[in-house]
Design a protein around this motif. Structure first.
Motif, PDB file in Angstrom:
ATOM      1  N   VAL A 270       0.846  -1.197   0.000  1.00  0.00           N
ATOM      2  CA  VAL A 270       0.000   0.000   0.000  1.00  0.00           C
ATOM      3  C   VAL A 270       0.878   1.242   0.000  1.00  0.00           C
ATOM      4  O   VAL A 270       1.688   1.434   0.914  1.00  0.00           O
ATOM      5  CB  VAL A 270      -0.942   0.024   1.225  1.00  0.00           C
ATOM      6  CG1 VAL A 270      -1.808   1.272   1.197  1.00  0.00           C
ATOM      7  CG2 VAL A 270      -1.816  -1.212   1.250  1.00  0.00           C
ATOM      8  N   ASP A 271       0.716   2.066  -1.009  1.00  0.00           N
ATOM      9  CA  ASP A 271       1.398   3.361  -1.031  1.00  0.00           C
ATOM     10  C   ASP A 271       0.486   4.381  -0.358  1.00  0.00           C
ATOM     11  O   ASP A 271       0.001   5.333  -0.973  1.00  0.00           O
ATOM     12  CB  ASP A 271       1.714   3.770  -2.466  1.00  0.00           C
ATOM     13  CG  ASP A 271       2.624   4.997  -2.507  1.00  0.00           C
ATOM     14  OD1 ASP A 271       3.207   5.333  -1.464  1.00  0.00           O
ATOM     15  OD2 ASP A 271       2.716   5.616  -3.572  1.00  0.00           O
ATOM     16  N   GLY A 272       0.242   4.157   0.904  1.00  0.00           N
ATOM     17  CA  GLY A 272      -0.652   5.002   1.683  1.00  0.00           C
ATOM     18  C   GLY A 272      -0.826   4.374   3.056  1.00  0.00           C
ATOM     19  O   GLY A 272       0.008   3.600   3.529  1.00  0.00           O
ATOM     20  N   ALA A 273      -1.925   4.702   3.707  1.00  0.00           N
ATOM     21  CA  ALA A 273      -2.175   4.247   5.072  1.00  0.00           C
ATOM     22  C   ALA A 273      -3.201   3.128   5.088  1.00  0.00           C
ATOM     23  O   ALA A 273      -4.057   3.028   4.208  1.00  0.00           O
ATOM     24  CB  ALA A 273      -2.665   5.416   5.930  1.00  0.00           C
ATOM     25  N   VAL A 274      -3.110   2.303   6.121  1.00  0.00           N
ATOM     26  CA  VAL A 274      -4.145   1.318   6.430  1.00  0.00           C
ATOM     27  C   VAL A 274      -4.812   1.794   7.713  1.00  0.00           C
ATOM     28  O   VAL A 274      -4.150   1.957   8.749  1.00  0.00           O
ATOM     29  CB  VAL A 274      -3.556  -0.086   6.611  1.00  0.00           C
ATOM     30  CG1 VAL A 274      -4.642  -1.064   7.057  1.00  0.00           C
ATOM     31  CG2 VAL A 274      -2.931  -0.579   5.308  1.00  0.00           C
ATOM     32  N   LEU A 275      -6.108   2.030   7.651  1.00  0.00           N
ATOM     33  CA  LEU A 275      -6.848   2.615   8.766  1.00  0.00           C
ATOM     34  C   LEU A 275      -7.828   1.586   9.321  1.00  0.00           C
ATOM     35  O   LEU A 275      -8.726   1.122   8.617  1.00  0.00           O
ATOM     36  CB  LEU A 275      -7.608   3.863   8.312  1.00  0.00           C
ATOM     37  CG  LEU A 275      -6.778   4.916   7.555  1.00  0.00           C
ATOM     38  CD1 LEU A 275      -7.676   6.043   7.067  1.00  0.00           C
ATOM     39  CD2 LEU A 275      -5.672   5.469   8.443  1.00  0.00           C
ATOM     40  N   LEU A 276      -7.645   1.238  10.602  1.00  0.00           N
ATOM     41  CA  LEU A 276      -8.544   0.314  11.294  1.00  0.00           C
ATOM     42  C   LEU A 276      -9.133   0.977  12.536  1.00  0.00           C
ATOM     43  O   LEU A 276      -9.496   0.301  13.488  1.00  0.00           O
ATOM     44  CB  LEU A 276      -7.776  -0.950  11.692  1.00  0.00           C
ATOM     45  CG  LEU A 276      -7.566  -1.999  10.592  1.00  0.00           C
ATOM     46  CD1 LEU A 276      -6.420  -2.921  10.948  1.00  0.00           C
ATOM     47  CD2 LEU A 276      -8.829  -2.793  10.348  1.00  0.00           C
ATOM     48  N   ASP A 277      -9.221   2.285  12.517  1.00  0.00           N
ATOM     49  CA  ASP A 277      -9.693   3.026  13.682  1.00  0.00           C
ATOM     50  C   ASP A 277     -11.126   2.626  14.033  1.00  0.00           C
ATOM     51  O   ASP A 277     -12.007   2.574  13.162  1.00  0.00           O
ATOM     52  CB  ASP A 277      -9.640   4.529  13.412  1.00  0.00           C
ATOM     53  CG  ASP A 277      -8.243   5.010  13.075  1.00  0.00           C
ATOM     54  OD1 ASP A 277      -7.284   4.315  13.442  1.00  0.00           O
ATOM     55  OD2 ASP A 277      -8.116   6.061  12.424  1.00  0.00           O
ATOM     56  N   ASP A 278     -11.330   2.343  15.303  1.00  0.00           N
ATOM     57  CA  ASP A 278     -12.671   2.046  15.843  1.00  0.00           C
ATOM     58  C   ASP A 278     -13.306   0.839  15.163  1.00  0.00           C
ATOM     59  O   ASP A 278     -14.523   0.684  15.182  1.00  0.00           O
ATOM     60  CB  ASP A 278     -13.579   3.276  15.708  1.00  0.00           C
ATOM     61  CG  ASP A 278     -14.768   3.208  16.666  1.00  0.00           C
ATOM     62  OD1 ASP A 278     -14.616   2.630  17.753  1.00  0.00           O
ATOM     63  OD2 ASP A 278     -15.850   3.720  16.314  1.00  0.00           O
ATOM     64  N   ALA A 279     -12.503  -0.015  14.563  1.00  0.00           N
ATOM     65  CA  ALA A 279     -13.030  -1.239  13.957  1.00  0.00           C
ATOM     66  C   ALA A 279     -13.180  -2.306  15.034  1.00  0.00           C
ATOM     67  O   ALA A 279     -12.531  -2.266  16.080  1.00  0.00           O
ATOM     68  CB  ALA A 279     -12.121  -1.721  12.836  1.00  0.00           C
ATOM     69  N   GLU A 280     -14.028  -3.281  14.751  1.00  0.00           N
ATOM     70  CA  GLU A 280     -14.206  -4.419  15.660  1.00  0.00           C
ATOM     71  C   GLU A 280     -14.034  -5.693  14.862  1.00  0.00           C
ATOM     72  O   GLU A 280     -14.717  -5.917  13.863  1.00  0.00           O
ATOM     73  CB  GLU A 280     -15.577  -4.395  16.330  1.00  0.00           C
ATOM     74  CG  GLU A 280     -15.777  -5.528  17.315  1.00  0.00           C
ATOM     75  CD  GLU A 280     -17.016  -5.353  18.175  1.00  0.00           C
ATOM     76  OE1 GLU A 280     -17.209  -6.142  19.117  1.00  0.00           O
ATOM     77  OE2 GLU A 280     -17.796  -4.422  17.901  1.00  0.00           O
ATOM     78  N   VAL A 281     -13.091  -6.537  15.316  1.00  0.00           N
ATOM     79  CA  VAL A 281     -12.750  -7.769  14.602  1.00  0.00           C
ATOM     80  C   VAL A 281     -12.923  -8.930  15.570  1.00  0.00           C
ATOM     81  O   VAL A 281     -12.259  -8.989  16.612  1.00  0.00           O
ATOM     82  CB  VAL A 281     -11.300  -7.718  14.073  1.00  0.00           C
ATOM     83  CG1 VAL A 281     -10.981  -9.001  13.306  1.00  0.00           C
ATOM     84  CG2 VAL A 281     -11.104  -6.499  13.177  1.00  0.00           C
ATOM     85  N   THR A 282     -13.812  -9.848  15.218  1.00  0.00           N
ATOM     86  CA  THR A 282     -14.063 -10.992  16.089  1.00  0.00           C
ATOM     87  C   THR A 282     -12.904 -11.979  16.047  1.00  0.00           C
ATOM     88  O   THR A 282     -12.585 -12.618  17.045  1.00  0.00           O
ATOM     89  CB  THR A 282     -15.370 -11.687  15.671  1.00  0.00           C
ATOM     90  OG1 THR A 282     -16.446 -10.740  15.728  1.00  0.00           O
ATOM     91  CG2 THR A 282     -15.684 -12.854  16.577  1.00  0.00           C
ATOM     92  N   GLY A 283     -12.268 -12.131  14.889  1.00  0.00           N
ATOM     93  CA  GLY A 283     -11.145 -13.049  14.750  1.00  0.00           C
ATOM     94  C   GLY A 283      -9.818 -12.355  14.932  1.00  0.00           C
ATOM     95  O   GLY A 283      -9.627 -11.578  15.875  1.00  0.00           O
ATOM     96  N   ASP A 284      -8.873 -12.633  14.031  1.00  0.00           N
ATOM     97  CA  ASP A 284      -7.526 -12.076  14.105  1.00  0.00           C
ATOM     98  C   ASP A 284      -7.363 -10.902  13.149  1.00  0.00           C
ATOM     99  O   ASP A 284      -8.023 -10.838  12.114  1.00  0.00           O
ATOM    100  CB  ASP A 284      -6.482 -13.138  13.734  1.00  0.00           C
ATOM    101  CG  ASP A 284      -6.544 -14.362  14.643  1.00  0.00           C
ATOM    102  OD1 ASP A 284      -6.909 -14.193  15.815  1.00  0.00           O
ATOM    103  OD2 ASP A 284      -6.237 -15.471  14.165  1.00  0.00           O
ATOM    104  N   VAL A 285      -6.439 -10.004  13.489  1.00  0.00           N
ATOM    105  CA  VAL A 285      -5.944  -8.991  12.559  1.00  0.00           C
ATOM    106  C   VAL A 285      -4.534  -9.431  12.174  1.00  0.00           C
ATOM    107  O   VAL A 285      -3.660  -9.528  13.038  1.00  0.00           O
ATOM    108  CB  VAL A 285      -5.921  -7.588  13.196  1.00  0.00           C
ATOM    109  CG1 VAL A 285      -5.315  -6.579  12.234  1.00  0.00           C
ATOM    110  CG2 VAL A 285      -7.335  -7.161  13.577  1.00  0.00           C
TER     111      VAL A 285
END
Length: 846
Positions: A389-404
């Motif tokens: 990714v030539d940029g950012a990965v944004l996971l702000d305020d996300a909810e993940v039941t499994g793994d990141v």
């Protein structure tokens, strides 16, 4: 009949049902069936119409077959009702003379080359190899069975808005005479509000404008794929503009395979089944079979995906997004997994080994721009492995039941699933590890933001590389950093990962001489985990090796290149030491960090030095951090190391206070200057000498006080952690005094009470033994209680009596003077000894 006839003769043959007489005929003039009822099937094969043909508002009690017809002007089927099938195979609508008049026909009045708006067909619609030189309009038409347009060619736009299809809708390439012909639309394909009760297949279609399926209602599945015919080259689907599927409902799965969309794929607010945006995975598709989708952008804000979202081999150019996110899934709900990579993405059903040319670790999703997953709810894993990714990965305020997951080769090796399900990949990774080579995969992004992420399982960052230049890091651009403050991770958070010992023995065949492989996230900037709540955090300092040379720069260096754990609550903090000079992350911010278990891979011979090194890696002194480390060590039974950490805390705290003061304090000057002045005056020195002595004492006050402080408070008492030392000092003075002074009767005299009661009592005791000496020893050296024994005798206080120390007369010192000195020393020594000793005793007891 192949001759030429006018429109009147043509209609007469139709009325009589003599269709064989009009097959391949040329018809001149305008043919109009507008509003008429035709009580039979119409089978018009290979007829050439030189004028316009109008079936508008007509009712045909049967099928209409126009196979092979050529329309020199226009064809109108608007609002027609066909109680059967509509066959438009090999139909050509030339629509010449588009401007002005051609004979008695004004093209501007009709307006559309093929007008089928409002058409109703109770059977199927077939448009194989349909060619329209102009605009084709099927808007608000209704087809009760399947509608299929194969190898069609529309030279302007193709309108299908409001179309209702009772079966499947096919818009595909066609195969004839050993060759594949693509579907083609020169303008836009507008199918907004389309309703399809079956599946939608779009394959091998080239659209020069936009593909609009806004607010579509599809009861089956949706495919946008290449057209693959055995023995012929596959034809890709290409959309030169945007593709709109927003606000649509697809009850089945949505699948894009090897498609090219130069604009933005818009899926916002969709309600769909599983989503697949991937390669075709078809050997007959040739190069397209392993090429992923190529998009200008992908927006799926607020989408609801009822299943997995698989985005394999995705290529996003960022073209046409207008400064917005290149991939935007913010506020989306994904009930299954979100995967941009998987080790089995090339596996055929039921297989464990892929084709040797298809190595998943070599395939990456390439994205120019940001990926926004903020506020996203993911019911399974979020796998971002091998992402570029030539940029950012944004996971702000996300909810993940499994793994990141930003998995590394080590992550995959440490997983039994790799060995069981992806055998060829596992074997390659083992070989790389045994050869001590760094294996793929490895994600590369510019910035990672996970503020307030809630992960119900593990977060694996061991396969992540952040890219940023030195200038970008120094300018606080955000590139090269991880911002993960206030995240919650119920399981492990791996920034650093290595294969477990037992697992590595199995992999290496018991050869423990081979070093287990490890992987560490590469972070040129800072990593902020402040306020996070993590069950187990595993870190190393490989990316954080910037010592603070100036105290004033501590905050700046920490913000640029530090590891920030301020306010974090971590059950187990595991930091793997390095072999470099700074074995732990530096700088590290541990302010108010609550850690239940500190795991520094320490042993008895290095435990204290490792904890000390870690705590000193925090450029800012924080008493709370030292106390947390001390408490952890003490709770694990390492009392000596806990005491040593406490002493380091007091020493460093004192150094920090002294560092902020250049001149000695008034208390330090007083503590040294006053005694120096008194001694000088006692010796009756000159005034100038007295003043010089006081000045020198003031200048030397800091080192002198520091020495006394070190001797008494640090070395002797250990800041309260070494009561045994002061106890030993008390005991040494007691034993020496007992043997050298108190057993010698020449140092003993009667008390005042004894002299009053017995005026002629002797000056020395006539009999003095060990018990008598012990009584005096207890009275002088243990001043905390009145023993009430040998009250008639005390240390002699008469002016003429001199002290005898070890049988040696000491002139000028009385026994009482020696006793007073011992009492003062013991009055000073006993309270701290008892306080610190009792505290340790109660701590051990608890």
């Amino acid at each position: 009949m192949t001759g030429e006839m006018d429109a009147r003769d043509f209609k007469e043959f139709i009325r009589l049902g003599q269709f064989e007489k009009i097959e391949r005929a040329r018809v001149t003039g305008e043919v109009s069936f507008r509003g008429e009822e035709i009580p039979r099937n119409l089978r018009l094969l290979y007829v050439t119409f030189l004028g316009p043909v109008d079936f508008g508002d007509a009712r045909i009690s049967g099928s209409l077959d126009l196979t092979g017809c050529w329309f020199g002007r226009t064809l109108s089927l608007s609002n027609a009702m066909i109680d059967g099938e509509l066959i438009l195979d090999d139909v050509v609508v030339e629509s010449t003379a588009q401007n002005g008049k051609a004979g008695d026909y004004d093209r501007a009045v009709v307006g559309t080359a093929l007008d089928a708006s409002g058409l109703r067909v109770t059977g199927r619609l077939s448009g194989a190899f349909l060619s329209v030189v102009g605009f084709a309009d099927f808007s608000h038409a209704r087809i009760d069975a399947n509608a299929a347009f194969l190898a069609f060619e529309i030279r302007r736009s193709f309108a299908m808005s409001g179309l209702t299809v009772g079966g499947d809708l096919h818009l595909t390439a066609g195969y004839r005479s050993g060759a594949t012909t693509k579907g083609f639309v020169a303008g836009n394909l507008d199918a907004a509000n389309v309703s399809v009760r079956g599946n939608v297949f779009i394959a091998g279609v080239h659209i020069n404008g936009n593909l609009n399926l806004w607010s579509a209602d599809i009861s089956g599945n949706f495919w946008l794929t290449p057209a693959v015919f055995k023995g012929s080259e596959a034809v890709a689907s290409v959309v030169r503009g945007d593709m709109h599927l927003g606000a649509s409902t697809v009850r089945g799965h949505v699948q894009f395979e090897s498609v090219q969309i130069d604009g933005v794929l818009k899926l916002y607010s969709v309600d769909i089944g599983p989503l697949r945006i991937k390669h075709a995975n078809d050997a007959d598709a040739g190069p397209l079979g392993r090429r992923g989708c190529r998009l200008g952008g992908m927006w799926a804000l607020g989408a609801r995906i009822r299943g997995d979202a698989l985005l394999y081999n995705l290529e996003v150019s960022g073209f046409g997004v207008g400064g917005e996110r290149a991939v935007d899934l913010s506020q989306a709900t994904i009930e299954g997994n979100l995967r941009l990579w998987a080790p089995g993405q090339f596996l055929e059903e039921g297989m464990r080994v892929t084709n040797g040319a298809d190595m998943p670790e070599d395939r990456q999703s390439l994205i120019v721009g940001d990926i926004d997953l903020s506020g996203c709810s993911i019911g399974g894993d979020c796998n971002l492995t091998n992402l570029q990714v030539d940029g950012a990965v944004l996971l702000d305020d996300a909810e993940v039941t499994g793994d990141v997951l930003f998995q590394s080769a080590v992550s995959l090796l440490d997983s039994l699933q790799t060995q069981e399900r992806h055998r060829d990949l596992y074997n390659r990774l083992v070989q790389h590890a045994l050869e001590d080579r760094t294996g793929k995969p490895m994600a590369r992004v510019r910035r990672l933001s996970m503020v307030m992420l809630r992960c119900h399982n593990d977060v694996d960052l061991s396969g992540l590389t952040l890219r940023a230049t030195e200038a970008e890091v120094r300018s606080h651009s955000g590139y090269g950093t991880i911002d993960a403050h206030d995240i919650t991770v119920a399981g492990h958070l791996w920034q650093y990962r290595t294969v477990g010992h037992q697992r590595w023995q199995q992999i290496a065949g018991g050869d423990v001489g081979i070093r287990p492989p490890n992987s560490d996230a590469q972070i040129p900037g800072s990593a902020d985990f402040s306020g996070s709540k993590v069950w187990h955090m595993c870190l190393s300092g490989a990316s954080f090796q910037t010592p603070v040379t100036r105290r004033e720069d501590a905050e700046t260096v920490e913000r640029e290149r530090g590891l920030i754990l301020a306010g974090a609550k971590i059950n187990e903090l595991e930091i793997t030491p390095l072999s470099s000079r700074h074995i732990f992350p530096i700088p590290i911010n541990l302010a108010d960090t609550a850690v239940t278990l500190w795991n520094l891979h320490d042993a008895d011979d290095n435990r204290f030095t490792r904890y000390k090194s870690l705590l000193e890696s925090d450029a800012t002194f924080r008493r709370s951090t030292y106390l947390a480390a001390e408490s952890s060590l003490r709770n694990r039974g390492h009392e000596a190391e806990a005491d040593a950490i406490y002493r380091e805390m007091v020493r460093r705290g004192h150094r920090e206070r002294v560092r902020r003061r250049f001149w000695p304090s008034l208390l330090e000057i007083t503590m040294v200057g006053v005694p120096a002045m008194l001694i000088s005056m006692t010796l009756q020195l000159d005034l100038l000498v007295i003043l010089a002595t006081i000045l020198i004492a003031a200048l030397l006050s800091r080192p002198l006080v520091a020495f006394v402080r070190w001797l008494l408070w640090d070395w002797l008492l250990g800041f309260g952690t070494r009561p045994i030392r002061i106890g030993v000092v008390i005991l040494i003075f007691l034993i020496i005094s007992f043997a050298a002074v108190y057993l010698d009767s020449r140092n003993i005299g009667p008390t005042i009470g004894a002299e009053v009661a017995t005026p002629d009592s002797p000056s020395y005791p006539q009999r003095w033994d060990l018990w008598d000496g012990a009584a005096i020893t207890l009275r002088v050296h243990v001043p905390l209680a009145n023993w009430g024994v040998r009250d008639d005798w005390q240390l002699a206080d008469a002016p003429e009596r001199s002290l005898y120390f070890a049988q040696t007369r000491v002139e000028g010192v009385r026994p009482e003077d020696y006793g007073m000195l011992m009492m003062i020393l013991n009055f000073l020594a006993w309270p701290p000894f008892l306080a610190f000793a009792l505290r340790r005793a109660f701590r051990f007891a608890s």
